[in-house]
Design an enzyme around this catalytic site. Structure first.
Site, PDB file in Angstrom:
ATOM      1  N   LYS A  34       1.022  -1.191  -0.013  1.00  0.00           N
ATOM      2  CA  LYS A  34       0.056  -0.271   0.056  1.00  0.00           C
ATOM      3  C   LYS A  34       1.002   1.155   0.000  1.00  0.00           C
ATOM      4  O   LYS A  34       2.054   1.159   0.208  1.00  0.00           O
ATOM      5  CB  LYS A  34      -0.966   0.208   1.290  1.00  0.00           C
ATOM      6  CG  LYS A  34      -0.156  -0.105   2.495  1.00  0.00           C
ATOM      7  CD  LYS A  34      -1.236  -0.312   3.690  1.00  0.00           C
ATOM      8  CE  LYS A  34      -0.304  -0.437   4.989  1.00  0.00           C
ATOM      9  NZ  LYS A  34      -1.098  -0.708   6.185  1.00  0.00           N
ATOM     10  N   TYR A 255      14.270  31.094   6.957  1.00  0.00           N
ATOM     11  CA  TYR A 255      13.200  31.785   7.363  1.00  0.00           C
ATOM     12  C   TYR A 255      13.182  31.873   9.062  1.00  0.00           C
ATOM     13  O   TYR A 255      13.510  30.866   9.717  1.00  0.00           O
ATOM     14  CB  TYR A 255      12.096  30.851   7.032  1.00  0.00           C
ATOM     15  CG  TYR A 255      11.858  30.808   5.539  1.00  0.00           C
ATOM     16  CD1 TYR A 255      11.485  32.086   4.976  1.00  0.00           C
ATOM     17  CD2 TYR A 255      11.928  29.794   4.834  1.00  0.00           C
ATOM     18  CE1 TYR A 255      11.126  32.139   3.441  1.00  0.00           C
ATOM     19  CE2 TYR A 255      11.644  29.615   3.327  1.00  0.00           C
ATOM     20  CZ  TYR A 255      11.405  30.794   2.804  1.00  0.00           C
ATOM     21  OH  TYR A 255      11.228  30.923   1.453  1.00  0.00           O
TER      22      TYR A 255
END
Ligand SMILES: *Cc1c(COP(=O)(O)O)cnc(C)c1O
Length: 372
Positions: A34, A255
């Site tokens: 999956k 940042y």
């Protein structure tokens, strides 16, 4: 190669399967692929291991169809939900469904497609499935005329933890429900264990479902310490240095200026960011490896780039950077598990597949979208 890419080693995946199968050759081996084989690429991985496995498990119909398009012939099971609109595609692609709700099962049955189904039993995981006090509900599934219940399964919630007692209880409940319903259905086989339940508790039933261990990681440290199975990590995530600078004391990085140098430093900028799957939570925390040196992340991880400390190190532009060298440690650092770090590796990251020392396939998901 100056790219951010994920290198997947097929031989190592195959070896991990063989080691696990050596624990028990009587039961079927279900490969859980999956979420695009936990990020590695389910079509190529699936194709390359098909001869070693008996079943594939996926989470979504689209993932099952992808395997069929890759030419996979072995049975495929969807472990959870399929919408009514998509049921015809399960029939067309010969994909087994999970049945976990009486009302939904009746709706699916009415559509008239002959489908193979696995009954989901909730023995304590608390996600989907029939519980031990719902035997009568389960028996009502006998009235379905199109859906054929060929199997029943359940899922462990704590098989990777120190205390075994809840896993034992779940197995007892599982055995009890199966005993109650076995005369009502022609169950061909039943399955229960995930990676942890298989390699640690050695619970096999008629089939065991292996996800994380295929890819060479352990579900937890407890499992690693309580199994003789020696798995090998099967993938490497690489990026590269695309800029280097020397900074003075007092220079802010990235940042928010959350990092400011307290001494002159050498800083490398690396071409990976949170849009590639390297979580922003690694800001000022993460560690990557360049030429064998561990280098700390400086300041915030950006969307596409990040800065790392290479002070005093022989590091130059173009050098390869290994991310997630110690993925369990990395996951632990930001309060998650390796599963999430793997499945976060984004479509922008190219995949390269190695088998017997050769590159056998490359995958550039975004490139394929641009070309079509
Ligand atoms: C994801 C999943 C697995 C595989 O779990 P691992 O810990 O990766 O082995 C097995 N069974 C079910 C029902 C799952 O959802």
């Amino acid at each position: 190669m100056q790219e951010t890419y994920l290198e997947v080693n097929i031989d190592k995946i195959r070896n991990n399967i063989i080691k696990i199968k050596n624990l028990n050759h009587r039961s079927k081996f279900c490969a859980v692929v999956k979420a695009n084989a936990y990020g590695l690429g389910s079509d190529i991985v699936g194709r390359e291991i098909e001869d070693l496995v008996d079943y594939f498990a996926v989470a979504r119909l689209s993932e099952g169809i992808l395997l069929r398009r890759a030419g996979i012939k072995k049975p495929i099971l969807i472990l959870g939900y399929v919408g009514l609109d998509d049921i015809s595609k399960c029939f067309e692609n010969d994909i087994d469904i999970s049945v976990y709700d009486l009302g939904l099962a009746k709706e699916i049955d009415k559509l008239g497609y002959k489908l193979k189904a696995h009954l989901v039993l909730d023995t304590g995981h608390g996600r989907i499935g029939f519980r031990a006090d719902q035997i009568e509900n389960i028996r009502q599934l006998k009235t379905l005329s199109n859906i054929k219940i060929i199997s029943a399964f359940s899922h462990f919630s704590t098989a990777d933890e120190e205390d075994n007692s809840f896993t034992e209880k779940q197995e007892e409940i599982f055995d009890y429900i199966i005993e109650q319903i076995k005369n009502d259905f022609d169950l061909e086989f039943v399955h229960l264990a995930n990676s942890a339940g298989t390699i640690r508790q050695k619970i096999f039933k008629d089939m065991y479902r292996i996800g994380i261990c295929l890819y060479g990681l352990y579900p937890s440290e407890v499992v690693r310490d309580n199994t003789e199975i020696k798995l090998e990590k099967t993938f490497k995530l690489y990026s590269f240095v695309h800029f280097i600078k020397n900074i003075d004391k007092g220079t802010p990085i990235s940042y928010g200026r959350t990092f400011v140098s307290s001494k002159p430093m050498k800083v490398a900028t690396v071409a990976i960011g949170y849009a590639d799957g390297y979580c922003r939570a690694f800001s000022n925390m993460g560690k990557v490896y360049i030429n064998g040196y561990g280098c700390k992340v400086l300041g915030r991880v950006c969307m596409d780039q990040m800065m790392v400390d290479v002070t005093g190190l022989d590091v130059k532009i173009g050098d390869r950077v290994e991310i997630y060298k110690e993925i369990d440690k990395d996951a632990n650092l930001i309060g998650t598990i390796s599963y999430e770090l793997m499945t976060n590796i984004s479509m922008r990251v190219k995949r390269i597949y190695i088998k017997e020392g050769m590159v056998i396939a490359r995958r550039d998901y975004l490139g394929e979208i641009y070309e079509s």
